[in-house]
Design a protein around this motif. Structure first.
Motif, PDB file in Angstrom:
ATOM      1  N   PHE A 112       4.580  -7.006  -1.614  1.00  0.00           N
ATOM      2  CA  PHE A 112       4.689  -8.126  -0.668  1.00  0.00           C
ATOM      3  C   PHE A 112       4.060  -9.401  -1.224  1.00  0.00           C
ATOM      4  CE2 PHE A 112       4.762  -4.232   1.898  1.00  0.00           C
ATOM      5  CZ  PHE A 112       6.038  -4.343   2.413  1.00  0.00           C
ATOM      6  N   ASP A 113       4.247  -9.617  -2.532  1.00  0.00           N
ATOM      7  CA  ASP A 113       3.779 -10.840  -3.170  1.00  0.00           C
ATOM      8  C   ASP A 113       4.867 -11.892  -3.011  1.00  0.00           C
ATOM      9  OD1 ASP A 113       2.036 -12.427  -4.674  1.00  0.00           O
ATOM     10  OD2 ASP A 113       2.941 -11.830  -6.570  1.00  0.00           O
ATOM     11  N   LEU A 114       4.477 -13.124  -2.820  1.00  0.00           N
ATOM     12  CA  LEU A 114       5.452 -14.198  -2.588  1.00  0.00           C
ATOM     13  C   LEU A 114       6.391 -13.789  -1.451  1.00  0.00           C
ATOM     14  CD1 LEU A 114       6.311 -15.007  -6.307  1.00  0.00           C
ATOM     15  CD2 LEU A 114       4.755 -16.263  -4.812  1.00  0.00           C
ATOM     16  N   TYR A 173       0.743 -13.200  -7.435  1.00  0.00           N
ATOM     17  CA  TYR A 173       0.470 -14.618  -7.226  1.00  0.00           C
ATOM     18  C   TYR A 173      -0.424 -14.807  -6.003  1.00  0.00           C
ATOM     19  CZ  TYR A 173       4.080 -15.822 -10.602  1.00  0.00           C
ATOM     20  OH  TYR A 173       4.816 -15.950 -11.755  1.00  0.00           O
ATOM     21  N   VAL A 174      -0.194 -13.994  -4.972  1.00  0.00           N
ATOM     22  CA  VAL A 174      -0.934 -14.103  -3.716  1.00  0.00           C
ATOM     23  C   VAL A 174      -1.943 -12.953  -3.663  1.00  0.00           C
ATOM     24  CG1 VAL A 174      -0.723 -14.144  -1.194  1.00  0.00           C
ATOM     25  CG2 VAL A 174       1.103 -15.116  -2.610  1.00  0.00           C
ATOM     26  N   PRO A 175      -3.234 -13.253  -3.487  1.00  0.00           N
ATOM     27  CA  PRO A 175      -4.256 -12.200  -3.451  1.00  0.00           C
ATOM     28  C   PRO A 175      -4.038 -11.221  -2.293  1.00  0.00           C
ATOM     29  CG  PRO A 175      -5.274 -14.381  -3.569  1.00  0.00           C
ATOM     30  CD  PRO A 175      -3.799 -14.585  -3.337  1.00  0.00           C
ATOM     31  N   LEU A 176      -4.526 -10.008  -2.480  1.00  0.00           N
ATOM     32  CA  LEU A 176      -4.343  -8.946  -1.484  1.00  0.00           C
ATOM     33  C   LEU A 176      -4.777  -9.375  -0.082  1.00  0.00           C
ATOM     34  CD1 LEU A 176      -3.668  -6.029  -0.677  1.00  0.00           C
ATOM     35  CD2 LEU A 176      -6.005  -5.425  -1.323  1.00  0.00           C
ATOM     36  N   ALA A 177      -5.932  -9.970   0.058  1.00  0.00           N
ATOM     37  CA  ALA A 177      -6.424 -10.347   1.396  1.00  0.00           C
ATOM     38  C   ALA A 177      -5.431 -11.253   2.116  1.00  0.00           C
ATOM     39  CB  ALA A 177      -7.787 -11.031   1.282  1.00  0.00           C
ATOM     40  N   GLU A 178      -4.827 -12.162   1.383  1.00  0.00           N
ATOM     41  CA  GLU A 178      -3.855 -13.067   1.996  1.00  0.00           C
ATOM     42  C   GLU A 178      -2.553 -12.344   2.323  1.00  0.00           C
ATOM     43  OE1 GLU A 178      -3.484 -16.625  -0.364  1.00  0.00           O
ATOM     44  OE2 GLU A 178      -5.668 -16.876  -0.436  1.00  0.00           O
ATOM     45  N   ASP A 194      -3.103 -10.432   5.435  1.00  0.00           N
ATOM     46  CA  ASP A 194      -3.131 -11.340   6.581  1.00  0.00           C
ATOM     47  C   ASP A 194      -1.716 -11.719   7.010  1.00  0.00           C
ATOM     48  OD1 ASP A 194      -4.404 -12.912   8.554  1.00  0.00           O
ATOM     49  OD2 ASP A 194      -4.403 -14.682   7.255  1.00  0.00           O
ATOM     50  N   ILE A 195      -0.859 -12.010   6.052  1.00  0.00           N
ATOM     51  CA  ILE A 195       0.545 -12.334   6.371  1.00  0.00           C
ATOM     52  C   ILE A 195       1.189 -11.157   7.100  1.00  0.00           C
ATOM     53  CG2 ILE A 195       2.848 -12.705   5.380  1.00  0.00           C
ATOM     54  CD1 ILE A 195       1.362 -14.288   3.107  1.00  0.00           C
ATOM     55  N   LEU A 196       1.050  -9.973   6.533  1.00  0.00           N
ATOM     56  CA  LEU A 196       1.676  -8.783   7.128  1.00  0.00           C
ATOM     57  C   LEU A 196       1.131  -8.501   8.532  1.00  0.00           C
ATOM     58  CD1 LEU A 196       1.620  -6.541   3.943  1.00  0.00           C
ATOM     59  CD2 LEU A 196       3.675  -7.451   5.063  1.00  0.00           C
ATOM     60  N   ALA A 197      -0.182  -8.610   8.693  1.00  0.00           N
ATOM     61  CA  ALA A 197      -0.811  -8.306   9.981  1.00  0.00           C
ATOM     62  C   ALA A 197      -0.371  -9.263  11.080  1.00  0.00           C
ATOM     63  CB  ALA A 197      -2.331  -8.337   9.839  1.00  0.00           C
ATOM     64  N   ASN A 198       0.113 -10.426  10.709  1.00  0.00           N
ATOM     65  CA  ASN A 198       0.494 -11.414  11.702  1.00  0.00           C
ATOM     66  C   ASN A 198       1.982 -11.444  12.017  1.00  0.00           C
ATOM     67  OD1 ASN A 198      -1.856 -13.095  12.737  1.00  0.00           O
ATOM     68  ND2 ASN A 198      -2.317 -12.791  10.570  1.00  0.00           N
TER      69      ASN A 198
END
Length: 139
Positions: free
Chosen positions: A10-12, A50-55, A58-62
């Motif tokens: 789930f990057d980018l 490109y996008v760190p795991l924490a971010e 956060d995207i997925l959780a929202n």
């Protein structure tokens, strides 16, 4: 209540990811999504997200149709599916080295496996290729 589980980098985050998750959510009452850690991506595919795991988490959780997210530090999808008490595992196109639906069907006992084919044209390989080309041109 039917618990579903799907997984990926789930990057980018793109419309192909969204379609995978939307189709997965339609097949269950509760959807748990596993995102590969940065370290797993680096070790397995020699590629830094490109996008760190924490971010990414956060995207997925929202997303309204995602009920829970977990970080996956290994490709042991059967263990992850059992840990979240999944009744059904949804498998997207994935990357080389990612467990396929056939492999998971053989290793999961009492858990169904469904292949999901996102209908979107945009996917991670296209985005990565475009970004890598742009970064090479800038460097």
């Amino acid at each position: 209540m039917l618990t579903g589980f799907t997984f990926g980098l789930f990057d980018l985050f793109h419309v192909g990811d969204l379609d995978l998750l939307r189709q997965s959510a339609a097949r269950c009452d509760r959807l748990v999504v596993g995102a590969y850690t940065d370290e797993l991506a680096e070790h397995t595919w020699r590629s830094t997200p490109y996008v760190p795991l924490a971010e990414r988490l956060d995207i997925l959780a929202n997303l309204r149709f995602v009920d829970d997210v977990i970080a996956l530090s290994s490709l042991d999808i059967p263990a992850a599916a059992e840990a979240v008490a999944a009744d059904l595992v949804m498998v997207g196109p994935g990357r080389d080295g990612t467990p396929t639906a056939d492999q998971l069907s053989q290793s999961l006992t009492g858990i169904g496996v469904v292949t999901i084919e996102p209908k979107a044209e945009t996917g991670s390989p296209i985005l990565r290729q475009a970004l890598d080309a742009d970064w090479t041109a800038v460097a």
